[in-house]
Motif scaffolding. Structure first.
Motif, PDB file in Angstrom:
ATOM      1  N   LEU A  12       0.633  -1.322  -0.151  1.00 15.39           N
ATOM      2  CA  LEU A  12      -0.234   0.301  -0.083  1.00 15.39           C
ATOM      3  C   LEU A  12       0.547   1.069   0.009  1.00 15.39           C
ATOM      4  O   LEU A  12       0.526   2.296  -0.779  1.00 15.39           O
ATOM      5  N   THR A  13       1.877   1.574   0.740  1.00 12.29           N
ATOM      6  CA  THR A  13       3.239   2.784   0.320  1.00 12.29           C
ATOM      7  C   THR A  13       3.347   2.403  -0.703  1.00 12.29           C
ATOM      8  O   THR A  13       3.394   3.528  -0.933  1.00 12.29           O
ATOM      9  N   PHE A  14       3.658   1.344  -1.150  1.00 11.50           N
ATOM     10  CA  PHE A  14       4.038   1.455  -2.891  1.00 11.50           C
ATOM     11  C   PHE A  14       3.310   1.958  -3.658  1.00 11.50           C
ATOM     12  O   PHE A  14       3.339   2.550  -4.608  1.00 11.50           O
ATOM     13  N   LEU A  15       1.997   1.482  -3.363  1.00  8.12           N
ATOM     14  CA  LEU A  15       1.198   1.895  -4.444  1.00  8.12           C
ATOM     15  C   LEU A  15       1.006   3.917  -4.044  1.00  8.12           C
ATOM     16  O   LEU A  15       1.318   4.125  -5.181  1.00  8.12           O
ATOM     17  N   VAL A  16       1.315   4.228  -2.943  1.00  2.12           N
ATOM     18  CA  VAL A  16       1.087   5.664  -2.807  1.00  2.12           C
ATOM     19  C   VAL A  16       2.182   6.551  -3.696  1.00  2.12           C
ATOM     20  O   VAL A  16       2.182   7.377  -3.955  1.00  2.12           O
ATOM     21  N   LEU A  17       3.256   5.667  -3.122  1.00  2.00           N
ATOM     22  CA  LEU A  17       4.215   6.329  -3.562  1.00  2.00           C
ATOM     23  C   LEU A  17       3.978   6.406  -5.244  1.00  2.00           C
ATOM     24  O   LEU A  17       4.916   7.517  -5.878  1.00  2.00           O
ATOM     25  N   VAL A  18       3.801   5.732  -6.005  1.00  2.00           N
ATOM     26  CA  VAL A  18       3.708   5.161  -6.856  1.00  2.00           C
ATOM     27  C   VAL A  18       3.088   6.280  -7.906  1.00  2.00           C
ATOM     28  O   VAL A  18       3.393   7.317  -8.886  1.00  2.00           O
ATOM     29  N   VAL A  19       1.281   6.667  -7.296  1.00  2.00           N
ATOM     30  CA  VAL A  19       0.983   7.925  -7.869  1.00  2.00           C
ATOM     31  C   VAL A  19       1.362   8.887  -7.391  1.00  2.00           C
ATOM     32  O   VAL A  19       0.789  10.194  -8.387  1.00  2.00           O
ATOM     33  N   TYR A  20       2.330   9.083  -6.512  1.00  2.00           N
ATOM     34  CA  TYR A  20       3.082  10.554  -6.244  1.00  2.00           C
ATOM     35  C   TYR A  20       4.303  11.140  -6.774  1.00  2.00           C
ATOM     36  O   TYR A  20       5.132  11.160  -6.287  1.00  2.00           O
ATOM     37  N   SER A  21       4.737   9.519  -7.821  1.00  2.00           N
ATOM     38  CA  SER A  21       6.193   9.786  -8.951  1.00  2.00           C
ATOM     39  C   SER A  21       5.950  10.222  -9.799  1.00  2.00           C
ATOM     40  O   SER A  21       5.127   9.369 -10.558  1.00  2.00           O
ATOM     41  N   LYS A  22       7.075   9.729 -10.815  1.00  2.00           N
ATOM     42  CA  LYS A  22       7.567   9.176 -11.780  1.00  2.00           C
ATOM     43  C   LYS A  22       7.092   7.536 -12.491  1.00  2.00           C
ATOM     44  O   LYS A  22       6.367   7.506 -13.119  1.00  2.00           O
ATOM     45  N   HIS A  23       7.174   7.135 -11.237  1.00  2.00           N
ATOM     46  CA  HIS A  23       6.083   5.292 -10.854  1.00  2.00           C
ATOM     47  C   HIS A  23       4.664   5.688 -11.677  1.00  2.00           C
ATOM     48  O   HIS A  23       4.295   3.776 -11.609  1.00  2.00           O
ATOM     49  N   LEU A  24       3.816   6.222 -11.796  1.00  2.00           N
ATOM     50  CA  LEU A  24       3.007   6.247 -12.029  1.00  2.00           C
ATOM     51  C   LEU A  24       2.488   5.874 -13.403  1.00  2.00           C
ATOM     52  O   LEU A  24       1.472   5.450 -14.008  1.00  2.00           O
ATOM     53  N   HIS A  25       4.217   5.453 -14.228  1.00  2.00           N
ATOM     54  CA  HIS A  25       3.576   5.357 -15.890  1.00  2.00           C
ATOM     55  C   HIS A  25       3.279   3.142 -15.409  1.00  2.00           C
ATOM     56  O   HIS A  25       2.326   3.704 -16.265  1.00  2.00           O
ATOM     57  N   ILE A  26       3.094   3.118 -14.233  1.00  2.00           N
ATOM     58  CA  ILE A  26       2.615   1.806 -14.165  1.00  2.00           C
ATOM     59  C   ILE A  26       1.021   1.323 -14.577  1.00  2.00           C
ATOM     60  O   ILE A  26       0.958   0.771 -14.990  1.00  2.00           O
ATOM     61  N   PHE A  27       0.668   2.430 -14.549  1.00  2.31           N
ATOM     62  CA  PHE A  27      -0.738   2.604 -14.803  1.00  2.31           C
ATOM     63  C   PHE A  27      -1.128   3.456 -15.520  1.00  2.31           C
ATOM     64  O   PHE A  27      -2.052   2.917 -16.575  1.00  2.31           O
ATOM     65  N   LEU A  28      -0.253   4.798 -15.975  1.00  5.59           N
ATOM     66  CA  LEU A  28      -0.553   5.359 -17.637  1.00  5.59           C
ATOM     67  C   LEU A  28      -0.538   4.648 -18.710  1.00  5.59           C
ATOM     68  O   LEU A  28      -1.036   4.464 -19.286  1.00  5.59           O
ATOM     69  N   ALA A  29       0.768   3.674 -18.814  1.00  7.22           N
ATOM     70  CA  ALA A  29       1.808   3.318 -20.160  1.00  7.22           C
ATOM     71  C   ALA A  29       0.552   2.394 -20.791  1.00  7.22           C
ATOM     72  O   ALA A  29       0.145   2.591 -21.875  1.00  7.22           O
ATOM     73  N   PRO A  30      -0.725   1.741 -19.752  1.00  9.98           N
ATOM     74  CA  PRO A  30      -1.305   1.106 -20.678  1.00  9.98           C
ATOM     75  C   PRO A  30      -2.428   1.914 -21.295  1.00  9.98           C
ATOM     76  O   PRO A  30      -2.327   1.758 -22.693  1.00  9.98           O
ATOM     77  N   LEU A  31      -2.391   2.707 -20.629  1.00  9.53           N
ATOM     78  CA  LEU A  31      -3.763   3.774 -21.601  1.00  9.53           C
ATOM     79  C   LEU A  31      -3.105   4.507 -22.584  1.00  9.53           C
ATOM     80  O   LEU A  31      -3.854   5.370 -23.293  1.00  9.53           O
ATOM     81  N   ASN A  32      -1.918   5.244 -22.263  1.00 11.18           N
ATOM     82  CA  ASN A  32      -0.933   5.780 -23.005  1.00 11.18           C
ATOM     83  C   ASN A  32      -0.854   5.297 -24.696  1.00 11.18           C
ATOM     84  O   ASN A  32      -0.613   5.937 -25.775  1.00 11.18           O
ATOM     85  N   VAL A  33      -0.651   4.176 -24.629  1.00 14.30           N
ATOM     86  CA  VAL A  33      -0.112   3.127 -25.913  1.00 14.30           C
ATOM     87  C   VAL A  33      -1.720   2.935 -26.586  1.00 14.30           C
ATOM     88  O   VAL A  33      -1.421   2.945 -27.540  1.00 14.30           O
ATOM     89  N   LEU A  34      -3.047   2.532 -25.484  1.00 11.72           N
ATOM     90  CA  LEU A  34      -3.880   2.274 -26.635  1.00 11.72           C
ATOM     91  C   LEU A  34      -4.780   3.728 -26.740  1.00 11.72           C
ATOM     92  O   LEU A  34      -4.759   3.595 -28.158  1.00 11.72           O
TER      93      LEU A  34
END
Length: 756
Positions: free
Chosen positions: A219-241
């Motif tokens: 869960l800490t990692f989840l928060v870290l992801v959405v507040y950092s450049k690692h947001l691409h984990i969730f956004l990359a599929p949308l950006n490619v789509l």
């Protein structure tokens, strides 16, 4: 048991609240962007396949074998290990929980443990890569230069924490009898053996702690992801789509405002021309900025960055992203009063211009914006399909058409296009000079429709008509088509510039004027023909006519001269028989190769010529290094860093060639300049020549009776005004740099007995 359930649900609620708040802010910020063009939501099947191959299959990442394999392991590790998160949450409610149906099968336990180990190995690989390529060690040469390396190390540390806490939880379960798998989970069982001496009671306590620790880290990692450049984990599929298909190369998009192309003949008052503020970008543009992984692949391939210029595609995207986030409070404020109440720093960021000047602190420095050669290397390498060129050209459009801000040396080129219809300013009267002295007559249409016996319209282009080196290519292609018995004709004085340089400069209005006039001329020439075939020697004309003219109603079947000549050789209509004893290297023009995927025909031509020994440069095909002439840089001087064309020339010379070949007049000019400079410096043999692929073929073909054995002499060249220095000034005066490089006369050829 109740306590761990309450704690587990509590930390989940806190984490989801923090992450959700960030996601909502980003969503609202994305909605401030303009609508996208309608093509973004069409052809769903192709888009889903792109997500399958690029996200799930990691296609682009695996092109870089070591780093790609590590990323593949970590990516699929988190996908597969999603099952362990389900198991962890299930264990909060029921100690004996397992996933229904498959939850006790040995293969699932083995698969989970295999990817736990794979992720750990991937982390070690990533750490080694970052240490080896650290900015502290490599400076600008590191692809991580300018990236948030501290955050990257933190993420690697967090991934490690996710893995070891997961193993701790699963290992303790093996000793308390609550582990779902009787066998197969080899890594968990190994950890369990280490923990077994602690006894069952202590393992029970450890299991309670470990499950909460494991979920807490996730869960800490989840928060870290959405507040950092690692947001691409969730956004990359949308950006490619929603990315441009098949790729954001070749065609430039029209100027869009409000999701619709701007009608330059009757624009709306509120049409936004280009991008002058961060909110002028589309929501897909803002998605691009948020998706950047900071991996630096684009930066490592960028010819501008590699020649010490300030442009890094990665840093440009990061700057736009950071500015968007900094301006978010202003953009999301509910009223003018709320904006007025913002802190001074946020208000200043909101007023900051997108592109600065000599005395203005803009988000993007003008030298960054104008260093781009639009070669497409950044787009080609980006693993999440960011469209760098589109954003750069859109900012250029605003600067040129709304602010009248652009490099001074480009003004002459645009003035020549406006007044004379070509970048050199030579005018229509010079359009047929290239054909003088040919041993046959070139058919010129002169305003009438193309006759039935003419298969191809030969588009000579501005360079092919007016540049001394490109004229030799035009003549060679004309002779080869004549030799093969291909019916062709040219427009002559009616041919105008395609407008490629104007468009990539950002002058969309001038491009429209030039292109519309050409479309009218071409449509009139083809008349009611169903197939409208055009053969062209210039890679930039090839791209404009084939990919961009359909936007203005010009639909043609455009082939590059290397494609047609390779076909004629394959069909036996051209027979390479005379030996050309030469070591040859081939340079892939960006707008022929990377932008349009024409890689094989030039090589097939060279491979068909007896005696040619082809050696590839280190960077070739999709990863070819630009000659430096694209993006209208042909007409602008390089005053920062080293010259791109000389860097590429050095790569060509490293193959120890007799002939440096290309298939685009811009590349021929730039490489000729580079070779001339290296000859003057004593770093290249005097025998080295630069030439088009077609000229090599022409010297080798078995000619029909009555045809001359060698190409006819070209008209005398105009002396260069700046011989050998590769300047834009010399190119704009209608001739490439001199320096003794005669592309029409390659090294001594050997004629096999009985040939020709």
């Amino acid at each position: 048991m109740v306590a761990r359930l309450i704690i587990g649900l509590a930390i989940t609620a806190v984490a989801f609240a923090l992450a959700g708040r960030r996601v909502l802010t980003l969503y609202r910020l994305g909605r401030t962007g303009q609508p996208v063009d309608p093509d973004r939501t069409r052809d769903v099947g192709t888009r889903l396949w792109a997500v399958t191959t690029e996200v799930l299959g990691q296609r682009k990442l695996l092109k870089w074998t070591g780093a790609g394999a590590a990323h593949f392991a970590v990516f699929w590790g988190f996908v597969i290990l999603g099952a362990t998160i389900v198991e962890g949450y299930g264990a909060l409610f029921d100690e004996d929980f397992h996933i229904p149906l498959i939850g006790k099968m040995a293969w699932l336990g083995a698969l989970e443990d295999t990817f736990i180990v794979a992720v750990l190995v991937g982390i070690v690989a990533f750490a080694a890569i970052r240490l080896r390529q650290s900015p502290e060690r490599g400076g600008r040469g590191s692809r991580f230069f300018g990236s948030h390396t501290g955050a990257a190390w933190l993420v690697l540390f967090m991934i490690f924490n996710v893995m070891w806490t997961l193993l701790l939880f699963r290992g303790s379960q093996t000793n308390t009898g609550t582990f779902p798998f009787e066998n197969g989970a080899f890594a968990s069982e190994a950890v369990g053996e280490l923990l077994e001496p602690m006894g069952e009671h202590n393992n029970e306590i450890l299991e309670h702690v470990a499950v909460l620790l494991s979920l807490g880290i996730v869960l800490t990692f989840l928060v870290l992801v959405v507040y950092s450049k690692h947001l691409h984990i969730f956004l990359a599929p949308l950006n490619v789509l929603f990315s441009r298909r098949p790729r954001a190369l070749g065609t430039l998009l029209p100027v869009y405002s409000g999701g619709k192309p701007v009608d330059f003949e009757d624009p709306d008052e509120d049409d936004k021309i280009g991008r002058g503020a961060i909110e002028d970008f589309t929501w897909k543009g803002l998605l691009d900025f948020a998706t950047c992984t900071e991996c630096g692949r684009c930066q490592s391939q960028c010819p501008a960055w590699n020649t010490d210029k300030p442009l890094s595609p990665k840093l440009l995207i990061m700057s736009l992203r950071d500015h968007a986030l900094a301006k978010a409070p202003y953009l999301l404020a509910s009223s003018d009063e709320a904006r007025a109440a913002l802190p001074e720093a946020q208000a200043a960021e909101a007023e900051r211009p997108l592109v600065g000047g000599s005395d203005v602190n803009g988000v993007i420095d003008p030298d960054v914006l104008w260093s781009c050669v639009t070669c497409g290397a950044c787009v080609e390498q980006c693993p999440v399909d960011i469209e760098h060129i589109d954003h750069i050209v859109d900012m250029r459009r605003y600067q040129v058409m709304m602010e009248s801000e652009f490099p001074k040396e480009a003004a002459s080129m645009m003035r020549n296009l406006e007044r004379k219809g070509d970048p050199w300013g030579r005018g229509k009267k010079a359009r047929m000079e290239w054909a003088a002295g040919l041993p046959f007559e070139v058919r010129v249409l002169g305003g009438e429709e193309i006759p039935e016996d003419v298969e191809y319209l030969y588009w000579v282009g501005c360079a092919g008509s007016l540049d001394d080196h490109a004229k030799k290519t035009s003549r060679a292609v004309a002779e080869l088509l004549h030799e093969a018995g291909v019916g062709y004709a040219v427009l002559g004085r009616d041919e105008g510039c395609t407008g490629d340089a104007a468009r990539r400069m950002g002058n969309e209005l001038l491009f429209h004027e030039l292109a519309q006039q050409n479309v009218e001329t071409l449509n009139a020439a083809f008349g009611e023909r169903e197939t409208k075939k055009i053969v062209v020697t210039c890679a930039h004309c090839f791209n404009a006519l084939g990919n961009e003219y359909p936007q203005l109603g010009g639909h043609y079947e455009v082939v590059h001269h290397t494609e047609l000549l390779a076909k004629l050789v394959e069909e036996g209509k051209l027979v390479p028989a005379n030996e050309v004893d030469a070591a040859v290297t081939y340079h892939d023009p960006c707008y022929l190769g990377r932008h349009n995927r024409v890689f094989s025909p030039p090589r097939a031509i060279l491979g068909s010529v007896p005696g040619v020994r082809l050696t590839e440069m280190p960077r070739n095909r999709e990863r070819s290094f630009c000659c430096g002439a694209g993006g209208a840089r042909m007409w602008m001087e390089e005053t920062i860093g080293s010259r791109i064309n000389e860097t590429r020339t050095d790569e060509a010379l490293s193959t120890e060639p007799d002939l440096v070949t290309a298939a685009c007049p811009y590349c021929i000019v730039m490489l000729t300049d580079g070779v001339a400079v290296r000859k003057q410096e004593g770093k290249a043999a005097e025998s080295v020549r630069v030439t088009d692929v077609s000229e090599v073929l022409l010297r080798s073909i078995q000619r029909r009776p009555g045809m001359p054995d060698k190409p006819a002499a070209a008209p005398s060249a105009t002396p260069s005004t700046a011989a050998g220095n590769g300047t834009a000034a010399a190119r704009s005066n209608g001739s490439a740099s001199a320096g003794g490089t005669d592309s029409a006369n390659p090294p001594e050829t050997k004629v096999s007995p009985g040939d020709g």
